[in-house]
Scaffold this active site. Sequence first.
Site, short mmCIF file in Angstrom:
data_model
loop_
_atom_site.label_atom_id
_atom_site.label_comp_id
_atom_site.label_asym_id
_atom_site.label_seq_id
_atom_site.Cartn_x
_atom_site.Cartn_y
_atom_site.Cartn_z
N LYS A 186 -8.49 -4.92 13.05
CA LYS A 186 -7.25 -4.41 13.63
C LYS A 186 -6.94 -5.06 14.98
O LYS A 186 -5.77 -5.22 15.35
CB LYS A 186 -7.31 -2.88 13.76
CG LYS A 186 -7.23 -2.16 12.42
CD LYS A 186 -5.94 -2.48 11.68
CE LYS A 186 -5.78 -1.68 10.40
NZ LYS A 186 -4.50 -1.95 9.70
N ARG A 222 -0.09 5.76 -1.30
CA ARG A 222 -0.69 6.94 -0.68
C ARG A 222 -0.60 6.83 0.84
O ARG A 222 -0.23 5.79 1.39
CB ARG A 222 -2.15 7.08 -1.10
CG ARG A 222 -3.03 5.93 -0.68
CD ARG A 222 -4.45 6.07 -1.21
NE ARG A 222 -5.30 4.97 -0.75
CZ ARG A 222 -6.58 4.86 -1.06
NH1 ARG A 222 -7.16 5.78 -1.82
NH2 ARG A 222 -7.30 3.83 -0.62
N GLY A 239 0.81 -1.21 0.00
CA GLY A 239 0.00 0.00 0.00
C GLY A 239 0.84 1.26 0.00
O GLY A 239 0.56 2.22 0.73
N ALA A 240 1.87 1.28 -0.85
CA ALA A 240 2.84 2.39 -0.84
C ALA A 240 2.44 3.54 -1.74
O ALA A 240 3.23 4.47 -1.94
CB ALA A 240 4.22 1.86 -1.26
N TYR A 291 -13.81 -2.70 10.96
CA TYR A 291 -12.41 -2.25 10.95
C TYR A 291 -11.75 -2.54 12.31
O TYR A 291 -10.62 -3.04 12.38
CB TYR A 291 -12.35 -0.76 10.64
CG TYR A 291 -10.96 -0.17 10.65
CD1 TYR A 291 -10.09 -0.36 9.58
CD2 TYR A 291 -10.52 0.61 11.72
CE1 TYR A 291 -8.82 0.19 9.59
CE2 TYR A 291 -9.26 1.16 11.74
CZ TYR A 291 -8.41 0.96 10.67
OH TYR A 291 -7.15 1.50 10.68
N ALA A 292 -12.46 -2.24 13.39
CA ALA A 292 -11.91 -2.46 14.73
C ALA A 292 -11.62 -3.94 14.96
O ALA A 292 -10.56 -4.30 15.48
CB ALA A 292 -12.88 -1.94 15.79
N SER A 317 -3.66 -0.09 14.76
CA SER A 317 -4.49 1.08 15.02
C SER A 317 -4.84 1.16 16.49
O SER A 317 -4.78 0.15 17.21
CB SER A 317 -5.79 0.98 14.19
OG SER A 317 -6.69 2.00 14.52
N ASN A 337 1.45 -2.43 5.50
CA ASN A 337 0.69 -1.19 5.67
C ASN A 337 -0.68 -1.25 5.00
O ASN A 337 -1.62 -0.62 5.48
CB ASN A 337 1.49 -0.02 5.09
CG ASN A 337 0.62 1.20 4.87
OD1 ASN A 337 0.28 1.92 5.80
ND2 ASN A 337 0.22 1.43 3.61
#
Length: 235
Positions: free
Chosen positions: A143, A15, A12-13, A139-140, A126, A76
């Site tokens: 992570k 942005r 994921g480089a 998402y939580a 995160s 990432n």
Amino acid sequence: MNINGATALVTGANRGIGRHLAAQLAERGAKVYATARRTESIDLDGVEVLALDITDPDSVAAVTQEARDVDLLVNNAGIGGGTLLGDLDRVRATMDVNFWGTLSMIRSFAPVLADNGGGAILNIASSASWFVFPGASAYAVSKAAVWSMGNALRQELAGQGTRLTSVHLGAADTDMTKGLDVPKMTAADVARAALDGVEAEVFEVVVDEFTEMVKASLSKDPREFASQFQQFLVS
């Protein structure tokens, strides 16, 4: 780990935090493989660009074969998600990228890291590993899984000399947080703290005060944090 002279691969480089991680790794003297699903979206100088979809086993295998000299794997790439009781396909997509994709990269590159002396892994997690922001429960959960996975793999990889650093932060000023009206740190500052953590060989990098507060709440009555967080949302 000394980043100067290392060989790093960043997912994921193209942005946000990933772009700054790749750029700062190059500035610190590392050889850098910068990856994204669309190579034309990477506009960095001094890096080698590779196409990679971390949810595609064939893509992961091809990149692993291409980058046999890696001794620092930077996981990432990630996406946001909706709620657990919302669109189930979206929940699955969040887990596929954030958890399964990250695990796929580690499983594929673990032998490469072993061959190159052990090296290190950097996982971008995160503050949401430890709490749930309204509307982002998928998402939580993803992570939280990344954090737990890091703790487990740190043990499993110790025998081959591979270190693992997990990075936890609140909101950074990236595309993912557009429209979110909360204090945000710069992606460059997050990347800098993360790479400092790799060089210091720490287990966890807790980037900001909010995340420190969230982590400290884990040893207390969860109702206390729930009350504090409601006040945060109101303010």
